[in-house]
Design a protein around this motif. Sequence first.
Motif, PDB file in Angstrom:
ATOM      1  N   SER A   1       9.708   2.925  -5.448  1.00 15.95           N
ATOM      2  CA  SER A   1       8.799   3.777  -4.686  1.00 15.95           C
ATOM      3  C   SER A   1       7.598   4.155  -5.539  1.00 15.95           C
ATOM      4  O   SER A   1       7.638   4.075  -6.772  1.00 15.95           O
ATOM      5  N   ASN A   2       6.518   4.537  -4.877  1.00  5.12           N
ATOM      6  CA  ASN A   2       5.303   5.064  -5.524  1.00  5.12           C
ATOM      7  C   ASN A   2       4.691   4.083  -6.519  1.00  5.12           C
ATOM      8  O   ASN A   2       4.032   4.487  -7.476  1.00  5.12           O
ATOM      9  N   ALA A   3       4.911   2.782  -6.324  1.00  2.00           N
ATOM     10  CA  ALA A   3       4.361   1.787  -7.239  1.00  2.00           C
ATOM     11  C   ALA A   3       2.879   1.566  -6.960  1.00  2.00           C
ATOM     12  O   ALA A   3       2.431   1.599  -5.805  1.00  2.00           O
ATOM     13  N   ILE A   4       2.113   1.331  -8.042  1.00  2.00           N
ATOM     14  CA  ILE A   4       0.699   0.998  -7.895  1.00  2.00           C
ATOM     15  C   ILE A   4       0.366  -0.307  -8.611  1.00  2.00           C
ATOM     16  O   ILE A   4      -0.691  -0.894  -8.373  1.00  2.00           O
ATOM     17  N   ASP A   5       1.264  -0.778  -9.496  1.00  2.00           N
ATOM     18  CA  ASP A   5       1.054  -2.042 -10.189  1.00  2.00           C
ATOM     19  C   ASP A   5       2.415  -2.601 -10.570  1.00  2.00           C
ATOM     20  O   ASP A   5       3.422  -1.888 -10.570  1.00  2.00           O
TER      21      ASP A   5
ATOM     22  N   ARG B   1       0.814  -1.217   0.000  1.00  2.00           N
ATOM     23  CA  ARG B   1       0.000   0.000   0.000  1.00  2.00           C
ATOM     24  C   ARG B   1       0.847   1.266   0.000  1.00  2.00           C
ATOM     25  O   ARG B   1       0.469   2.283  -0.581  1.00  2.00           O
ATOM     26  N   ALA B   2       2.013   1.213   0.622  1.00  2.00           N
ATOM     27  CA  ALA B   2       2.869   2.404   0.692  1.00  2.00           C
ATOM     28  C   ALA B   2       3.624   2.648  -0.605  1.00  2.00           C
ATOM     29  O   ALA B   2       4.357   3.636  -0.711  1.00  2.00           O
TER      30      ALA B   2
ATOM     31  N   ARG C   1       4.369   0.138 -12.411  1.00  2.00           N
ATOM     32  CA  ARG C   1       3.736   1.374 -12.863  1.00  2.00           C
ATOM     33  C   ARG C   1       3.552   2.242 -11.636  1.00  2.00           C
ATOM     34  O   ARG C   1       3.087   1.772 -10.597  1.00  2.00           O
ATOM     35  N   ARG C   2       3.912   3.518 -11.753  1.00  2.00           N
ATOM     36  CA  ARG C   2       3.931   4.405 -10.595  1.00  2.00           C
ATOM     37  C   ARG C   2       2.738   5.354 -10.610  1.00  2.00           C
ATOM     38  O   ARG C   2       2.065   5.528 -11.626  1.00  2.00           O
ATOM     39  N   SER C   3       2.508   5.969  -9.480  1.00  2.00           N
ATOM     40  CA  SER C   3       1.337   6.831  -9.332  1.00  2.00           C
ATOM     41  C   SER C   3       1.380   8.041 -10.247  1.00  2.00           C
ATOM     42  O   SER C   3       0.339   8.601 -10.594  1.00  2.00           O
TER      43      SER C   3
END
Length: 728
Positions: free
Chosen positions: A677-681, A637-638, A692-694
């Motif tokens: 960092s800032n990964a969402i997928d 989640r982070a 894939r990042r935010s």
Amino acid sequence: MDTRLIIVATVMSASACTLYAPLLCEPCERTCGSGLACVEGVCVSPTSDCGVVVCDDGYRAIDGECVGPVDVAVGQLSACARWSDGRVSCWGWNVGYSLGVDDVRIASQPVLLDALDDVVELAMKGTFACARTGGGEVWCWGDNPTGQIGDRSVPSSATPVQVPLPDGFEPMSIATGYLSACATASTGHVHCWGDNRERQLGWGFLDAPAAVRPTADEVALGWGHGCLLRDGEVACWGSDVAGKGGSGDALGVVVHGGSPRIDRVVAGVGFTCLLREGALDCFGGADLHPPDEGPWTDVVAGRSHVCATRPDGELVCFGRPLPWLELDAASPSRTRRPNERMSAGGETTCLVEPGRPAECWGLAGRGLLTEPRLDDVAPYEHAVGLSTDVVGDAMACGLDRDDRVRCWGAAAAGRLGRDAEGAQLEPTPIDDRPSQFLSGRWDTACRVEEGGTVSCWGRNGGGAGPTPGVLATPTAVDGVADAVQVHVGQQLSCALERTGTVRCWGSGAEPRVVNVPPAVGLAVGGAFACALDVERNVRCWGSNAYGQADGRGGRGPPVIDRPVRVPELSNPAQIRLGAEHGCARYETGAVWCWGRNVRGDLGRGSTSTAEAPAPVPNVDDAVAIDVSYGWACAVRRAGSVVCWGEERSERFGRERWASAIDQDLTAQPATPIGGVSNAIDIVVGLDGACTRRSDGSSQCFGFDGFGTLSRRAHDDAEAMLIRSPRFE
């Protein structure tokens, strides 16, 4: 200390050198202060060197004169040079301590070995090296899984180990293969050590009674076989010689002779080449063929390629340095000088003329040829924002902001979806057609175009694509319409249509409807697939040797012909499948895995058989997962990432430079990937992964030998100058 800035320029005979007036003169071993280098035991700078000669790149100062190396030996991922003062320096990737030092990971400049100073001959092909000294000793160092450095008590050694030789054995030459080595005595008799699983040490042949023991003028070693040349005839032994022509004997030794006599013999992995009065004959599993009849004057062999020269000095290479990628050997556009010696090992070839810097070409990216990125394993962010959906074997593809497919990596076997050669570093559009969905595994990829049409490209290994064979450009799959998703496996592919219908094809079979209730989700592994029905039940079919289709740990039938429900998997948010195992993510953040666990695929820190799906320990906040061959990753989640399973080829984003390249670390528990960092997928490939990042960008980590992660090219046909030894 004299603080005058006095600079005196002196040009030496062998190269451009500069001699500076004494200023700093501080003693050192390897390092100095900022802006200074430790040269010949003294700290020097560009404006002061304490009287020490500082040479141009590619040269060393020996007895006050700048000179180049006298010989070079090339290995799998590193190389070593021998100097006129008997010293040895090595550069490249320090796999198994093949550089002879234990405090360097990648060296783009040769590093001097402290332990050897009387070397008269070097030999190297794999991830270890051997040296013969003027005193009649043989020393080896580097990777040692089979005792190839002469001492089976250590897995690898940065310190040279003296090889025990038989009493009275006076070595006059040495030769190395990839897992073994040999020395030839002044009498011509041969003594070998290292791996003998494929009889490559010639036991019963080379160690026969003295009266019948063969003698050699030259020895060539490959991976599982060896050959010796004597009086124009060649005798080969080991696993790769049967059925390769010549006459054999009871010991499995094959003899090649006849007229004209044989002048040279070289060996690679599964092949041998003979040079007969200008004619070159290559035979073996590599299926190597010279481009013409020659004549040829010299030949060397790497792992899967051969380089030869014509009488006018023209240099020609042929074969497959990276056969699994179908990449041809590249030759530099230069003519070999009369006194240059040629050396090959791994996927690299070097030329060196005594007193001049060595020039090498072939596999780059590990410091063997060019300045490496010392943050090799750090995550790489693409300049082009991508929704990365495919990371396969030496290729990757993603959708850009205009929904165009962009691919990069190795171009062989149609991986990039367009006509291309070599490697493509930057994500490049395959065409201008927008796509709605993208999927791929290994060396095949498929997309869903506007209107629901499915098209695929790549090698189509196992028949996962629409038709057998290589597809250089996207080719439509007949019989699939109104698709919303497509998923590619090793031996089959499946599409999910808007109505919830699932159609699968592969291994020569046309698309057919799978008897499964209307689906809302789909995943495909090696030779099995799972669908998520409207009631969120998981139903799987296909290969089931390890319980990957029914979740029973291999206790069920080997093949599931009709989809079955896996009761332990209820209402998952996401399903992803690897070659022989799968994982499911739940809205709570928990991840459950099932199937094969021989590499620790299930994240439990062991390789024991799992009889039912179970949660991955210490992963309870996942928002995305993906699964590949022997490993899997989850996005937390982070925005951080953890991976588990088999760690190899820098999969976990950390360099394993002191381990053998084939020494994989199985059963790794959930391990954080540094720098992400800032990964969402996330999408996980054979040996690399991309997130894939935010902010819409992509970040990749893992093995990048072929530009898969868009950091570097896989090879370079330009001959690169090798720099001088460094001391810092």
